[in-house]
Enzyme design. Sequence first.
Site: not given
Length: 176
Positions: A77, A107, A171, A174
């Site tokens: 997109n 870096h 995290r 589901k």
Amino acid sequence: MTNPARSAEGRARFENIQRAVRLSARLSDIGFDNLDGLKDAFSELIGKPVGEKFMIIPPFSTDCGLYITVGRNVFINQGCHFMDMGGITIGDDVMIGPKVNLVSAGHPTSPAERRSAIVAKPIVIGNNVWIGAAATILPGVTIGENAVIAAGAVVSRDVPMNTMVAGVPARAIKQL
């Protein structure tokens, strides 16, 4: 992988950055009504052909281009930026939302080394992954097949297959 920024290799990298910025701008000037022109421009940018069902909505930018590999039936997109010096591999049937950043290089954190080196690690995106709007994928991350990255997530660790992740840092929220 750490590469010295000020070296013959660094100069070659800078010349390729100039090439990528020029070709990204040209791709971004092509209208969305010219899908074949967009595919051709993206293929030139990455130095290899893309599949018949590849689709991209400009604008798009990259810092290199030559280290991007795209599978079949990929959708990118508008407003995405791929920093591909470390390599970016995108599997089949992947959907990438607007304003997604794939960042495969950065870096060193040490102040003494920060301006003199680039640390690059590949990003690998499995088949049938959906990356939501404005997500950021950081160097060295592998996203397993069928995973979903929620909008705005910052992914700094690998994502198992069939998992949805969200948040900063991302995290698992589901199993799919």
